[in-house]
Design an enzyme around this catalytic site. Structure first.
Site, PDB file in Angstrom:
ATOM      1  N   ASN A  54       0.808  -1.224   0.000  1.00  0.00           N
ATOM      2  CA  ASN A  54       0.000   0.000   0.000  1.00  0.00           C
ATOM      3  C   ASN A  54       0.843   1.278   0.000  1.00  0.00           C
ATOM      4  O   ASN A  54       0.485   2.274  -0.610  1.00  0.00           O
ATOM      5  CB  ASN A  54      -0.977   0.004   1.179  1.00  0.00           C
ATOM      6  CG  ASN A  54      -0.285  -0.134   2.522  1.00  0.00           C
ATOM      7  OD1 ASN A  54       0.788  -0.733   2.640  1.00  0.00           O
ATOM      8  ND2 ASN A  54      -0.890   0.417   3.556  1.00  0.00           N
ATOM      9  N   GLU A  75       3.624  -5.186  12.419  1.00  0.00           N
ATOM     10  CA  GLU A  75       2.543  -4.210  12.346  1.00  0.00           C
ATOM     11  C   GLU A  75       1.489  -4.818  11.444  1.00  0.00           C
ATOM     12  O   GLU A  75       1.685  -4.944  10.234  1.00  0.00           O
ATOM     13  CB  GLU A  75       3.059  -2.880  11.801  1.00  0.00           C
ATOM     14  CG  GLU A  75       2.112  -1.716  12.054  1.00  0.00           C
ATOM     15  CD  GLU A  75       1.304  -1.339  10.837  1.00  0.00           C
ATOM     16  OE1 GLU A  75       0.097  -1.686  10.815  1.00  0.00           O
ATOM     17  OE2 GLU A  75       1.865  -0.728   9.921  1.00  0.00           O
ATOM     18  N   CYS A 112      -3.360   1.094   6.597  1.00  0.00           N
ATOM     19  CA  CYS A 112      -3.587   0.281   7.795  1.00  0.00           C
ATOM     20  C   CYS A 112      -4.190   1.094   8.928  1.00  0.00           C
ATOM     21  O   CYS A 112      -4.850   0.541   9.809  1.00  0.00           O
ATOM     22  CB  CYS A 112      -2.282  -0.373   8.250  1.00  0.00           C
ATOM     23  SG  CYS A 112      -0.933   0.789   8.557  1.00  0.00           S
ATOM     24  N   GLU A 164       7.902   0.611  16.535  1.00  0.00           N
ATOM     25  CA  GLU A 164       8.976   1.204  15.762  1.00  0.00           C
ATOM     26  C   GLU A 164       8.758   2.707  15.726  1.00  0.00           C
ATOM     27  O   GLU A 164       7.693   3.212  16.049  1.00  0.00           O
ATOM     28  CB  GLU A 164       9.049   0.589  14.363  1.00  0.00           C
ATOM     29  CG  GLU A 164       9.378  -0.904  14.399  1.00  0.00           C
ATOM     30  CD  GLU A 164       9.727  -1.489  13.037  1.00  0.00           C
ATOM     31  OE1 GLU A 164      10.193  -0.737  12.159  1.00  0.00           O
ATOM     32  OE2 GLU A 164       9.550  -2.701  12.857  1.00  0.00           O
TER      33      GLU A 164
END
Length: 484
Positions: A154, A253, A287, A465
């Site tokens: 994405n 993630e 996301c 992160e």
């Protein structure tokens, strides 16, 4: 037709396995060919990365590494038009988005982590000993080793460099597997690595699919010291299982079904602008996007009408036209998934406030287009409300009070992000503290300070992160105790 080759030990190498087409999502036409890396080629990439740790790269000082990272950022910026074209052809996203976010942020990540590594600290402690002489403890930070970087489609360059930059800043070497849908910018970055003088084998790219292919060969490789992945939860679970062999750390993630909450004291215009982006940016393929929206009952109709107008106001078309504001989804397979949820919403009796189907795209009929869509009226256990769709769509549900809004937002196995809209300072802080997510925005969305922790809770991931948190994953601390 562009042929995308693997980048191993500083050299572009044709893959040994079967080839597959790289398609332009706007039209569906094949624009490139990718030949997957074999297990032997993955072995070679990992072996090269391992050797680089003992070679010139491993001997560089932090100031020297920082200098090379800044050259990488400049190298991407100097070839911005090439990276921009490659990203648009891979993803179909409009130039208005890619030129503002994807490429500039992809370059900026190297500068951000170059800054971070220069100020990274460790701890030291003096301690008493029975003889009164004392002892000194201090920590030494070392690279973790060879890092497998598994990238999503994405935001291909941005999210790849978000991982590669801190990994290199800490002195690691990397083997990158980009998504099979978006091979271009990871490959192009290999040219920049060579041009700016990054030692061979520090950055490697292997193309291919996941299970039974390149992705599995890489994540199960015993000489990989850590794995970082952004993508769907089911794939993350498989990677976590693979990493258990050899006890390798992971940073994951994963998926989300993010909630937005609009209280009745919110500034309407600011809310509509922010929520519109949260629901539809990048064709909903973010996301952190909002697929569940909870609106206080007194303003529900006004917000629903406003969001439906936002959905109908997007201009779909040529991604190289600056007037285009929405592109297609990434692939025919993904479009089928999104449309299955569109059909399911209708069959379950959803009120379709906007969209809900396939737009009429004359001249682009072969592309992977879907309409930006707004629903209301479905129960909280509907799959449309509970499952991550990853398309330009959202479902609206009314609520009466703060406690109900919090309960609705938390009623998901995911916990990645939320966005809260209110003019009450107390309500904002109280609600933000109660939502079970890794990232909360108040009166904004996707506003990122790259020094802050980034990651999800519950089934949305493991680890953080960003800033020093990236450095903690990409390095190891060794304690030294000196008797005085």
């Amino acid at each position: 037709m562009t042929e995308y080759r693997n980048f191993i030990d500083g050299v572009f190498v044709r893959g040994d396995e079967d080839s597959f087409a790289n398609r332009f999502p706007t039209t569906g036409e094949a624009i490139g060919e990718v030949r997957a890396a074999s297990r032997a080629q993955v072995d070679a990439a990992v072996g090269a990365a391992r050797a680089a740790l003992k070679g010139p790269w491993g001997k560089l000082s932090i100031p020297d590494r920082v200098g090379l990272l800044r050259k990488l950022a400049d190298g991407i910026s100097a070839r911005c038009d090439e990276f921009l074209s490659a990203e648009i052809r891979d993803t179909g996203k409009p130039i208005s988005i890619a030129s503002h976010i994807d490429i500039p942020r992809g370059a900026a990540n190297f500068n951000v982590f170059a800054d971070q590594v220069q100020t990274l600290s460790t701890e030291s402690f003096s301690m008493p000993t029975p003889d009164g002489a004392g002892a000194l403890n201090y920590a030494v930070r070392t690279p973790r080793g060879v890092i497998a970087v598994i990238c999503p489609w994405n935001l291909p360059l941005l999210l790849m460099t978000w991982k590669v930059a801190p990994a290199l800043a800490c002195g690691n070497t990397v083997v990158v597997k980009p998504s099979e849908e978006t091979p271009a910018t990871a490959t192009l970055l290999g040219e920049v690595m060579n041009a700016v003088g990054i030692p061979a084998s520090v950055y490697n790219v292997v193309h291919g699919l996941g299970p039974g292919s390149t992705g599995e060969f890489l994540t199960t490789h015993p000489d990989v010291d850590g794995i970082t992945f952004t993508g769907e939860t089911a794939t993350g679970e498989k990677i976590m299982s693979a990493a258990a062999r050899g006890v390798r750390p992971v940073s994951l993630e994963l998926g989300g079904k993010n909630a937005g909450i609009v209280f009745d004291d919110a500034d309407f215009e600011k809310t509509m602008e922010g929520i519109g982006r949260a629901c539809f940016a990048n064709t909903g393929q973010v996301c952190l996007g909002t697929e569940r929206l909870y609106v206080q009952r007194g303003i529900f109709e006004r917000v629903a009408d406003g969001l439906a107008q936002k959905a109908r106001g997007y201009r779909l078309g040529d991604p190289f036209d600056k007037a285009t504001t929405m592109g297609p989804v990434i692939s025919e397979e993904h479009r089928r998934k999104v449309l299955r949820y569109y059909d399911r919403a209708k069959s379950e009796g959803a009120e379709v406030l906007a969209g809900g189907g396939i737009p009429d795209m004359q001249g682009y009929e072969g592309g992977y287009w879907v309409e930006p869509t707004v629903w209301a009226g479905l129960p909280p256990d509907s799959g449309v409300v509970t499952d991550e769709i990853f398309g330009p769509c959202t479902h609206l549900t009314p609520f009466d009070d703060d406690e109900e809004a919090i309960a609705l937002a938390n009623g998901s196995p995911y916990g990645l992000a939320t966005t809260i809209w209110t003019e009450s300072l107390n309500r904002a802080h109280r609600t933000a503290a109660a939502i079970e997510v890794g990232i909360t925005w108040v009166n904004c969305w996707f506003l990122r300070d790259l020094r802050t922790p980034f990651g999800g809770s519950k089934r949305s991931g493991i680890g953080r992160e960003g800033g020093v948190h990236s450095m903690e994953f990409y390095s190891e601390l060794r304690n030294v105790c000196v008797k005085l």
